[in-house]
Scaffold this motif. Structure first.
Motif, PDB file in Angstrom:
ATOM      1  N   VAL A   1      29.064  33.468  30.573  1.00 11.78           N
ATOM      2  CA  VAL A   1      27.913  34.128  30.750  1.00 11.78           C
ATOM      3  C   VAL A   1      27.519  35.354  31.469  1.00 11.78           C
ATOM      4  CG1 VAL A   1      25.349  33.843  31.871  1.00 11.78           C
ATOM      5  CG2 VAL A   1      27.227  32.023  31.357  1.00 11.78           C
ATOM      6  N   ASN A   2      28.568  35.626  31.983  1.00 10.30           N
ATOM      7  CA  ASN A   2      28.527  37.067  32.757  1.00 10.30           C
ATOM      8  C   ASN A   2      29.604  37.842  32.104  1.00 10.30           C
ATOM      9  OD1 ASN A   2      26.670  37.669  35.234  1.00 10.30           O
ATOM     10  ND2 ASN A   2      27.990  34.796  34.617  1.00 10.30           N
ATOM     11  N   ARG A   3      30.387  37.671  30.536  1.00 12.62           N
ATOM     12  CA  ARG A   3      31.237  37.990  29.708  1.00 12.62           C
ATOM     13  C   ARG A   3      32.647  38.594  30.891  1.00 12.62           C
ATOM     14  NH1 ARG A   3      26.017  39.896  28.793  1.00 12.62           N
ATOM     15  NH2 ARG A   3      25.596  39.441  25.867  1.00 12.62           N
ATOM     16  N   ILE A   4      32.589  37.800  31.759  1.00 12.97           N
ATOM     17  CA  ILE A   4      34.080  38.574  32.526  1.00 12.97           C
ATOM     18  C   ILE A   4      35.059  37.502  32.296  1.00 12.97           C
ATOM     19  CG2 ILE A   4      34.937  37.859  34.751  1.00 12.97           C
ATOM     20  CD1 ILE A   4      32.476  37.714  36.091  1.00 12.97           C
ATOM     21  N   THR A   5      35.981  38.231  31.845  1.00 16.56           N
ATOM     22  CA  THR A   5      37.158  37.724  30.986  1.00 16.56           C
ATOM     23  C   THR A   5      38.730  37.607  32.192  1.00 16.56           C
ATOM     24  OG1 THR A   5      38.709  39.955  31.325  1.00 16.56           O
ATOM     25  CG2 THR A   5      37.398  39.258  29.642  1.00 16.56           C
ATOM     26  N   GLU A   6      39.846  36.087  31.887  1.00 13.06           N
ATOM     27  CA  GLU A   6      40.476  35.761  32.832  1.00 13.06           C
ATOM     28  C   GLU A   6      41.279  36.946  32.931  1.00 13.06           C
ATOM     29  OE1 GLU A   6      42.769  32.771  31.168  1.00 13.06           O
ATOM     30  OE2 GLU A   6      40.729  31.525  30.480  1.00 13.06           O
ATOM     31  N   GLU A   7      41.574  38.063  32.452  1.00  7.06           N
ATOM     32  CA  GLU A   7      42.551  39.077  32.841  1.00  7.06           C
ATOM     33  C   GLU A   7      41.691  39.946  33.660  1.00  7.06           C
ATOM     34  OE1 GLU A   7      41.383  38.314  29.038  1.00  7.06           O
ATOM     35  OE2 GLU A   7      43.078  37.470  29.240  1.00  7.06           O
ATOM     36  N   GLU A   8      40.901  40.331  33.864  1.00  4.71           N
ATOM     37  CA  GLU A   8      39.426  40.561  35.349  1.00  4.71           C
ATOM     38  C   GLU A   8      40.016  39.992  36.141  1.00  4.71           C
ATOM     39  OE1 GLU A   8      35.778  42.610  33.893  1.00  4.71           O
ATOM     40  OE2 GLU A   8      35.937  41.097  32.919  1.00  4.71           O
ATOM     41  N   ILE A   9      40.306  39.000  35.988  1.00  5.05           N
ATOM     42  CA  ILE A   9      40.446  38.048  37.457  1.00  5.05           C
ATOM     43  C   ILE A   9      42.194  38.125  38.316  1.00  5.05           C
ATOM     44  CG2 ILE A   9      39.827  35.436  38.667  1.00  5.05           C
ATOM     45  CD1 ILE A   9      37.590  37.031  37.344  1.00  5.05           C
ATOM     46  N   GLU A  10      42.906  38.368  37.271  1.00  2.41           N
ATOM     47  CA  GLU A  10      44.128  38.140  37.073  1.00  2.41           C
ATOM     48  C   GLU A  10      43.902  39.377  38.045  1.00  2.41           C
ATOM     49  OE1 GLU A  10      45.616  36.618  34.043  1.00  2.41           O
ATOM     50  OE2 GLU A  10      44.932  34.313  34.189  1.00  2.41           O
ATOM     51  N   ALA A  11      43.817  40.148  37.357  1.00  2.38           N
ATOM     52  CA  ALA A  11      44.110  42.041  37.572  1.00  2.38           C
ATOM     53  C   ALA A  11      43.638  42.422  39.069  1.00  2.38           C
ATOM     54  CB  ALA A  11      43.176  43.124  36.983  1.00  2.38           C
ATOM     55  N   GLU A  12      42.614  41.508  39.617  1.00  6.19           N
ATOM     56  CA  GLU A  12      41.056  41.592  41.112  1.00  6.19           C
ATOM     57  C   GLU A  12      42.345  41.585  41.684  1.00  6.19           C
ATOM     58  OE1 GLU A  12      39.123  43.038  43.775  1.00  6.19           O
ATOM     59  OE2 GLU A  12      39.535  44.061  41.905  1.00  6.19           O
ATOM     60  N   VAL A  13      42.767  39.345  41.545  1.00  8.74           N
ATOM     61  CA  VAL A  13      43.816  39.015  42.411  1.00  8.74           C
ATOM     62  C   VAL A  13      44.743  39.461  42.695  1.00  8.74           C
ATOM     63  CG1 VAL A  13      45.046  36.655  42.698  1.00  8.74           C
ATOM     64  CG2 VAL A  13      42.559  36.626  41.575  1.00  8.74           C
ATOM     65  N   LYS A  14      45.552  39.867  41.766  1.00  8.44           N
ATOM     66  CA  LYS A  14      46.939  40.834  41.974  1.00  8.44           C
ATOM     67  C   LYS A  14      46.596  41.650  42.879  1.00  8.44           C
ATOM     68  CE  LYS A  14      50.864  42.867  39.945  1.00  8.44           C
ATOM     69  NZ  LYS A  14      51.405  43.117  37.751  1.00  8.44           N
ATOM     70  N   ARG A  15      45.867  42.773  42.426  1.00 13.16           N
ATOM     71  CA  ARG A  15      45.362  44.014  43.530  1.00 13.16           C
ATOM     72  C   ARG A  15      45.474  43.478  45.524  1.00 13.16           C
ATOM     73  NH1 ARG A  15      41.237  46.707  45.599  1.00 13.16           N
ATOM     74  NH2 ARG A  15      39.587  45.052  45.382  1.00 13.16           N
ATOM     75  N   ARG A  16      44.443  42.052  45.043  1.00 16.04           N
ATOM     76  CA  ARG A  16      43.711  41.551  46.080  1.00 16.04           C
ATOM     77  C   ARG A  16      45.081  41.056  46.935  1.00 16.04           C
ATOM     78  NH1 ARG A  16      37.696  39.949  46.521  1.00 16.04           N
ATOM     79  NH2 ARG A  16      37.320  42.092  44.601  1.00 16.04           N
ATOM     80  N   THR A  17      45.989  40.650  46.438  1.00 17.96           N
ATOM     81  CA  THR A  17      47.358  40.523  46.960  1.00 17.96           C
ATOM     82  C   THR A  17      47.976  40.811  48.403  1.00 17.96           C
ATOM     83  OG1 THR A  17      47.461  38.450  45.198  1.00 17.96           O
ATOM     84  CG2 THR A  17      48.899  37.835  45.896  1.00 17.96           C
ATOM     85  N   PRO A  18      48.645  40.115  49.596  1.00 16.51           N
ATOM     86  CA  PRO A  18      48.846  41.409  49.872  1.00 16.51           C
ATOM     87  C   PRO A  18      50.550  41.204  49.856  1.00 16.51           C
ATOM     88  CG  PRO A  18      48.857  39.565  51.338  1.00 16.51           C
ATOM     89  CD  PRO A  18      48.062  39.029  49.735  1.00 16.51           C
ATOM     90  N   ILE A  19      50.927  42.535  49.700  1.00 25.53           N
ATOM     91  CA  ILE A  19      52.249  42.450  49.050  1.00 25.53           C
ATOM     92  C   ILE A  19      53.383  42.084  49.762  1.00 25.53           C
ATOM     93  CG2 ILE A  19      54.727  44.413  48.793  1.00 25.53           C
ATOM     94  CD1 ILE A  19      51.750  46.523  48.595  1.00 25.53           C
ATOM     95  N   ARG A  20      54.464  41.118  49.554  1.00 30.94           N
ATOM     96  CA  ARG A  20      55.342  41.017  49.587  1.00 30.94           C
ATOM     97  C   ARG A  20      56.515  41.369  50.054  1.00 30.94           C
ATOM     98  NH1 ARG A  20      51.650  37.496  50.251  1.00 30.94           N
ATOM     99  NH2 ARG A  20      51.253  35.623  49.213  1.00 30.94           N
ATOM    100  N   HIS A  21      57.757  41.242  50.392  1.00 30.70           N
ATOM    101  CA  HIS A  21      58.779  42.279  51.485  1.00 30.70           C
ATOM    102  C   HIS A  21      60.061  41.443  50.101  1.00 30.70           C
ATOM    103  CE1 HIS A  21      62.298  44.188  53.180  1.00 30.70           C
ATOM    104  NE2 HIS A  21      62.677  41.863  53.528  1.00 30.70           N
ATOM    105  N   ALA A  22      60.443  42.514  49.360  1.00 29.26           N
ATOM    106  CA  ALA A  22      61.621  42.427  48.618  1.00 29.26           C
ATOM    107  C   ALA A  22      62.746  43.265  49.246  1.00 29.26           C
ATOM    108  CB  ALA A  22      61.034  43.809  47.667  1.00 29.26           C
ATOM    109  N   SER A  23      63.690  41.822  49.153  1.00 34.50           N
ATOM    110  CA  SER A  23      65.303  42.638  50.533  1.00 34.50           C
ATOM    111  C   SER A  23      65.587  44.070  49.248  1.00 34.50           C
ATOM    112  CB  SER A  23      65.941  41.303  50.289  1.00 34.50           C
ATOM    113  OG  SER A  23      66.023  40.635  48.583  1.00 34.50           O
ATOM    114  N   GLN A  24      65.622  44.951  48.788  1.00 31.34           N
ATOM    115  CA  GLN A  24      65.797  45.908  48.460  1.00 31.34           C
ATOM    116  C   GLN A  24      66.257  46.686  49.367  1.00 31.34           C
ATOM    117  OE1 GLN A  24      63.312  46.378  45.083  1.00 31.34           O
ATOM    118  NE2 GLN A  24      63.927  44.342  44.029  1.00 31.34           N
TER     119      GLN A  24
END
Length: 165
Positions: free
Chosen positions: A84-107
């Protein structure tokens, strides 16, 4: 109605209760007895009449992102409001990725908040050690006062060079 879908409509009704639920209660011929039912009716009514506007889209988007962050099966549960609101799965996934805290990388270089804080603390400690160097009568002296004097001389010579060009 399954529990995830019921929870989604509770949040949807809370976010849009005054914006959609009230008009829909009347337009559905009194069938919407609760805000949850009114919100679920919004999906049906919205599919016929189109999107409700940017404000409602933003609220629906936020609810869907919240559902995704909680780990609910949002792709199935939120399919109607997304259409109904023309929201794509890609938009949601991008926002979720943006809001997910950065995890520690052992690099060697890690951008997680903990590593960034450690790097900042290390810089501050190094700066304190350099500032603690005592003044020496022999040249070159690396004490804080002498370093500041060298900076002043360089800044003056750079400004003089700019003015002469």
């Amino acid at each position: 109605m399954n529990q995830d879908r019921h929870h989604f409509f509770e949040q949807f009704a809370a976010a849009c209760g005054t914006g959609i639920a009230s008009p829909l209660a009347g337009s559905l011929g009194g069938l919407a007895e609760t805000p949850i039912e009114a919100a679920s009716g919004a999906v049906v009514a919205g599919a016929v009449s189109g999107a409700y506007g940017i404000g409602v889209r933003t609220r629906v988007f936020e609810v869907i992102v919240h559902q995704a962050l909680l780990g609910t099966p949002w792709k199935e549960v939120c399919k109607g409001p997304m259409a109904v609101n023309r929201i794509t799965e890609e938009e949601i996934e991008a926002e979720v990725k943006r809001r997910t805290p950065i995890r520690h990388a052992s690099q060697a270089i890690c951008w997680c908040p903990l590593c960034q804080q450690k790097q900042n603390d290390s810089r501050i400690e190094a700066s304190k050690r350099i500032d603690a160097i005592p003044h020496s009568p022999l040249s070159p002296c690396a004490c804080k006062g002498c370093r500041n004097k060298v900076r002043e001389i360089l800044a003056k010579s750079w400004s003089d060079a700019k003015q002469s060009t």
